[in-house]
Design a protein around this motif. Structure first.
Motif, PDB file in Angstrom:
ATOM      1  N   ASN A 166      44.494  32.292  38.344  1.00  0.00           N
ATOM      2  CA  ASN A 166      45.449  33.176  38.915  1.00  0.00           C
ATOM      3  C   ASN A 166      44.625  34.479  39.181  1.00  0.00           C
ATOM      4  O   ASN A 166      44.869  35.495  38.448  1.00  0.00           O
ATOM      5  CB  ASN A 166      46.382  33.477  37.948  1.00  0.00           C
ATOM      6  CG  ASN A 166      47.625  34.426  38.088  1.00  0.00           C
ATOM      7  OD1 ASN A 166      48.000  34.238  39.372  1.00  0.00           O
ATOM      8  ND2 ASN A 166      48.066  35.255  37.285  1.00  0.00           N
ATOM      9  N   TRP A 222      45.226  38.133  34.578  1.00  0.00           N
ATOM     10  CA  TRP A 222      43.917  37.471  35.190  1.00  0.00           C
ATOM     11  C   TRP A 222      43.751  36.581  34.373  1.00  0.00           C
ATOM     12  O   TRP A 222      43.354  36.457  33.237  1.00  0.00           O
ATOM     13  CB  TRP A 222      42.997  38.579  35.575  1.00  0.00           C
ATOM     14  CG  TRP A 222      41.778  37.939  36.522  1.00  0.00           C
ATOM     15  CD1 TRP A 222      41.710  37.801  37.535  1.00  0.00           C
ATOM     16  CD2 TRP A 222      40.800  37.147  35.790  1.00  0.00           C
ATOM     17  NE1 TRP A 222      40.697  37.224  38.263  1.00  0.00           N
ATOM     18  CE2 TRP A 222      40.143  36.592  37.159  1.00  0.00           C
ATOM     19  CE3 TRP A 222      40.373  36.602  34.733  1.00  0.00           C
ATOM     20  CZ2 TRP A 222      38.901  35.715  37.013  1.00  0.00           C
ATOM     21  CZ3 TRP A 222      39.394  35.744  34.566  1.00  0.00           C
ATOM     22  CH2 TRP A 222      38.531  35.386  35.693  1.00  0.00           C
ATOM     23  N   GLY A 268      44.620  36.111  42.021  1.00  0.00           N
ATOM     24  CA  GLY A 268      44.966  37.334  43.094  1.00  0.00           C
ATOM     25  C   GLY A 268      44.432  37.160  44.321  1.00  0.00           C
ATOM     26  O   GLY A 268      43.386  36.642  44.486  1.00  0.00           O
ATOM     27  N   GLU A 322      48.129  39.244  46.921  1.00  0.00           N
ATOM     28  CA  GLU A 322      48.673  39.176  45.744  1.00  0.00           C
ATOM     29  C   GLU A 322      48.109  40.024  44.676  1.00  0.00           C
ATOM     30  O   GLU A 322      46.940  39.390  44.007  1.00  0.00           O
ATOM     31  CB  GLU A 322      48.737  37.526  45.297  1.00  0.00           C
ATOM     32  CG  GLU A 322      49.478  37.199  43.861  1.00  0.00           C
ATOM     33  CD  GLU A 322      49.062  35.798  44.023  1.00  0.00           C
ATOM     34  OE1 GLU A 322      49.409  35.310  42.764  1.00  0.00           O
ATOM     35  OE2 GLU A 322      49.166  35.029  44.909  1.00  0.00           O
ATOM     36  N   PHE A 323      48.588  40.893  43.934  1.00  0.00           N
ATOM     37  CA  PHE A 323      48.060  41.798  43.124  1.00  0.00           C
ATOM     38  C   PHE A 323      48.363  40.865  41.674  1.00  0.00           C
ATOM     39  O   PHE A 323      49.557  40.505  41.339  1.00  0.00           O
ATOM     40  CB  PHE A 323      48.531  42.980  42.980  1.00  0.00           C
ATOM     41  CG  PHE A 323      48.052  44.191  41.694  1.00  0.00           C
ATOM     42  CD1 PHE A 323      46.909  44.487  41.698  1.00  0.00           C
ATOM     43  CD2 PHE A 323      48.994  44.376  40.649  1.00  0.00           C
ATOM     44  CE1 PHE A 323      46.680  45.190  40.625  1.00  0.00           C
ATOM     45  CE2 PHE A 323      48.574  45.013  39.476  1.00  0.00           C
ATOM     46  CZ  PHE A 323      47.267  45.523  39.728  1.00  0.00           C
ATOM     47  N   VAL A 324      47.302  40.884  41.092  1.00  0.00           N
ATOM     48  CA  VAL A 324      47.328  40.468  39.347  1.00  0.00           C
ATOM     49  C   VAL A 324      46.640  41.353  38.474  1.00  0.00           C
ATOM     50  O   VAL A 324      45.340  41.490  38.466  1.00  0.00           O
ATOM     51  CB  VAL A 324      46.672  39.017  39.487  1.00  0.00           C
ATOM     52  CG1 VAL A 324      46.678  38.569  37.891  1.00  0.00           C
ATOM     53  CG2 VAL A 324      47.031  37.928  40.469  1.00  0.00           C
TER      54      VAL A 324
END
Length: 193
Positions: free
Chosen positions: A61, A57, A63, A50-52
């Motif tokens: 959250n 960021w 990633g 899961e790219f954040v």
């Protein structure tokens, strides 16, 4: 070619035991193995990562990142396409205290660079950096470098070094045989950045 690789003389299980001590900011939140084919490895990786972006960021959250591991004879190979772990010299030095000799290889042909590092007993023993036709070296050449023109270090020389240590060619990284995937969350607080 895009490769980020760490190699230690250990079993995958032993490597995973020391992983939390070496990378305490990374929490393993999921793992899988026994993949039936290569496509299922990449599918698992894609569904668990899961790219954040940095602008989004937050501690709640962060990633997720997936690393792939294989047993290659006496070596555990950790594949990191982000290059973060193979370039984490401080942690690789710690890993060498835990596991003995640690090798790190990075090849990024889009950026025209390649890196090789060898750590032993908590110290950087050897480093070769190729960046846009410029070579930088640190430490004394290792016996495995014999016959390899390190002044021209790049893709072919990296694969020659793998072979000198008995590590399989890069194509091995496409095999599902013995692949172990781990999904991690990075708990580093990047809010100041």
């Amino acid at each position: 070619m895009h490769v980020g690789l760490i190699a230690t003389k250990s079993s995958v299980a032993d490597f995973l035991k020391v992983f939390p001590r070496v990378f305490p900011h990374l929490e393993i939140v999921d793992a899988a193995g026994d993949f039936p084919d290569t496509d299922s490895i990449w599918e698992w990786k894609d569904t668990h990562e899961e790219f954040v972006p940095s602008s989004e960021w937050r501690k709640d959250n962060p990633g997720k990142t997936v690393y792939l591991l294989w047993q290659d004879g006496p070596w555990t190979l950790l594949f990191d396409p982000s290059y973060l772990l193979p370039s984490a010299n401080k942690e690789l030095a710690v890993l060498s205290n835990e596991m003995g000799q640690v090798l790190s290889f990075i090849i990024e042909t889009t950026g025209g660079c390649a890196f090789f590092s060898c750590f032993e007993n908590g110290e950087l023993r050897r480093e070769v950096i190729y960046n846009d036709a410029t070579i930088q070296e640190q430490g004394t050449p290792l016996p495995q470098e014999a016959g390899i023109d390190m002044s021209q270090y790049y893709m072919d020389e990296t694969e020659a070094l793998w072979s000198a240590w008995g590590i399989s060619p890069a194509e091995r990284l496409a095999s599902p045989l013995g692949c172990q995937a781990i999904c991690v969350i990075d708990h580093t607080d990047y809010s100041d950045l």
